[in-house]
Design a protein around this motif. Structure first.
Motif: not given
Length: 184
Positions: A90-91, A117
């Motif tokens: 997600d990052k 994360s």
């Protein structure tokens, strides 16, 4: 302007996209951990595998490989590939990449790295820490569309050896998985 991507898991041995250069090195203040669930490559939604992500760790170095991609067309191809391959992460962060352990000056700045994360709201596949034996049992048993989870672990262990990196988390897990397999 060239784009750089840092790989600390399967990207070390298999980029899957065109690149001009592959450089071995490390990023600072992160450590590699098998805390990311894989429901699309090395596991399934019913039985997730575990792959590596990064967690902040002051003073640590995470070794891997950085890929230089020069042409705009190759950059587009690489990003398209990575957005699918790394979709459970997600990052996206940009980090300094080092090749000399004694240097405080990065070899390259603004290197792209994908991270899963620990925020369960943003990363539904984050599994987090668990006892070594529990993580190893999950890795030994999980299989997904890209193959057995143990294969990912053993390939990562081998890729790290080839670049001269010792990662105790990876080698301890690999040894534990081998013991589980030998016990049948």
């Amino acid at each position: 302007m060239a784009m750089w991507v840092f790989g600390y898991g399967s990207l070390i041995w298999k980029s899957g996209f065109p690149h001009d250069e592959r450089v071995v090195g490390f990023i600072k203040d992160y450590r590699r951990v098998f805390y990311q669930g894989s429901t699309d490559h090395r596991g399934t939604p019913e039985f997730p595998g575990r792959t590596v992500t990064l967690e902040p760790a002051k003073g640590e170095k995470c070794w891997g490989a950085a890929y230089k991609i020069t042409s705009k067309e190759d950059q587009h191809i690489a990003l398209e590939h990575l957005e699918v391959r790394e979709k459970q992460y997600d990052k996206k962060v940009y980090v300094d990449f080092f090749t000399d352990p004694d240097s405080s000056t990065p070899a390259v700045s603004n290197v792209l790295v994908y991270i899963g994360s620990a925020d369960k709201k943003l990363n539904v596949n984050y599994l987090g820490p668990a006892p070594l034996q529990e993580i190893a049992a999950q890795i030994a048993a999980a299989t997904g569309p890209s193959g057995p989870n143990r294969e990912y672990l053993f390939k990562l262990e081998n890729a790290l050896k080839q670049i001269g990196c010792e990662d105790n988390h990876v080698s301890d897990l690999a040894n534990e998985v081998r013991q589980i397999i030998s016990r049948g």
